[in-house]
Write a protein that holds these residues in place. Structure first.
Motif, PDB file in Angstrom:
ATOM      1  N   THR A  69     -10.193   4.390   8.526  1.00  0.00           N
ATOM      2  CA  THR A  69     -10.717   3.147   9.087  1.00  0.00           C
ATOM      3  C   THR A  69     -12.240   3.200   8.970  1.00  0.00           C
ATOM      4  OG1 THR A  69     -10.644   4.105  11.317  1.00  0.00           O
ATOM      5  CG2 THR A  69      -8.792   2.721  10.656  1.00  0.00           C
TER       6      THR A  69
ATOM      7  N   SER B 286       0.811  -1.226   0.000  1.00  0.00           N
ATOM      8  CA  SER B 286       0.000   0.000   0.000  1.00  0.00           C
ATOM      9  C   SER B 286       0.841   1.271   0.000  1.00  0.00           C
ATOM     10  CB  SER B 286      -0.951  -0.004   1.201  1.00  0.00           C
ATOM     11  OG  SER B 286      -0.234  -0.104   2.420  1.00  0.00           O
TER      12      SER B 286
ATOM     13  N   GLY C 246       0.351  -0.437   8.888  1.00  0.00           N
ATOM     14  CA  GLY C 246      -0.268   0.242   7.760  1.00  0.00           C
ATOM     15  C   GLY C 246       0.543   0.169   6.486  1.00  0.00           C
TER      16      GLY C 246
ATOM     17  N   PHE D 197      -3.241   4.109   9.480  1.00  0.00           N
ATOM     18  CA  PHE D 197      -4.086   4.074   8.293  1.00  0.00           C
ATOM     19  C   PHE D 197      -4.722   5.445   8.076  1.00  0.00           C
ATOM     20  CE2 PHE D 197      -3.642  -0.303   9.509  1.00  0.00           C
ATOM     21  CZ  PHE D 197      -3.515  -0.963   8.296  1.00  0.00           C
TER      22      PHE D 197
END
Length: 300
Positions: free
Chosen positions: A125, A77, A275, A122
């Protein structure tokens, strides 16, 4: 809706790109970094394949989504996020279900992860049943616990990206023996998916094709990314129509007792609860000898 799927052969992971053909906005689901734990080399070949599709289609990526904190691969990511920023795109948001905090605390206790490396990990969420947009495409978040407590799926039109909550019919279901896993909850999650109309497509997070897989009347042991709700109801080897909950729960427990832990469990957990970032400092059991440019490290 535009669509792309790429299979990561070593881990059996399906990676997805969903694009709005009108606005050319897009989302990536369950991306993978390559990793060799013997050599400690982290690679980006798989993620670069996604980036190539994104560039070819002219997509502007809004979201990089995770269905859960994966235990068998390192998320790409942050590598994808940084790569797109360097190409001049606005930073896409990395999103996951809200119960990731539960998994983070469990893994922090097991692997001695500093709390400082779990703060604001992150960008988004998602709460249960919340909605967001990929361009003009509406996506809805559905909680699908059982494999892990944080597990979610993403419903986009008549397509559901199910992660590890339901596999293809000749594979069946995911294991439930990770911390916070529960066979009863997985059965309920699978029933939730089977309650959708029969023509809805269920895109799986993994595929491990059996040697006797039949496709169009031929034995072809190749991975496939989706089947329909109707096909799953008729022939899922673990929870087709008529399968009783107590039978599934008993069988799943017996099966899970025979399984060894995933090959990249420790390394995956270290990265994915951060993350998509590598640990800020060296950790036991996670050899890192080579890292591609644009792979992020957690901040101390």
């Amino acid at each position: 809706m535009g669509f792309g799927d790429l299979n990561h052969g070593f881990t059996g992971t399906w990676q997805y790109i969903i694009g709005d053909q009108q606005t050319h906005h897009a989302a990536v689901i369950d991306s993978v970094l390559d990793y060799n734990k013997e050599t400690g080399v982290i690679g980006s070949e798989s993620a670069d394949g996604l980036l190539e599709v994104i560039q070819t289609q002219g997509y502007q990526v809004q979201w990089i989504l995770e269905t859960h904190a994966h235990a068998d691969h390192l998320s790409a990511s942050r590598y994808i996020q940084e790569s797109l920023i360097q190409r001049g795109q606005k930073a896409p948001l990395v999103g996951i279900g809200q119960r990731i905090n539960q998994v983070q605390q469990t893994m922090a206790d097991i692997y001695k992860i500093p709390q400082s490396e779990l703060q604001n990990t992150f960008d988004q969420t998602f709460t249960d049943d919340s909605s967001f947009f990929i361009g003009a495409l509406e996506a809805r978040v559905v909680h699908l616990p059982g494999h892990t407590p944080d597990h979610v799926g993403y419903i986009i039109g008549h397509n559901i990206f199910t992660g590890d909550s339901m596999f293809n019919p000749d594979v069946g279901s995911a294991r439930c023996d990770f911390p916070g896993g529960c066979a009863t909850e997985l059965y309920d999650s699978m029933q939730k998916l089977l309650a959708f109309p029969p023509d809805y497509r269920l895109y799986t997070g993994h595929d491990y094709p059996p040697k006797d897989r039949m496709i169009d009347g031929k034995v072809l042991s190749i991975p496939i990314s989706y089947t329909t709700v109707g096909e799953q109801m008729a022939s899922n080897k673990h929870v087709k129509t008529g399968t009783k909950k107590q039978d599934f729960v008993r069988w799943r427990a017996e099966r899970d007792d025979t399984l060894s832990e995933p090959k990249l469990l420790r390394q995956s957990m270290h990265v994915n609860v951060r993350g998509g970032r590598l640990p800020a400092t060296a950790v036991d059991g996670f050899k890192i000898s080579s890292v591609p440019e644009r792979v992020a490290f957690a901040k101390i």
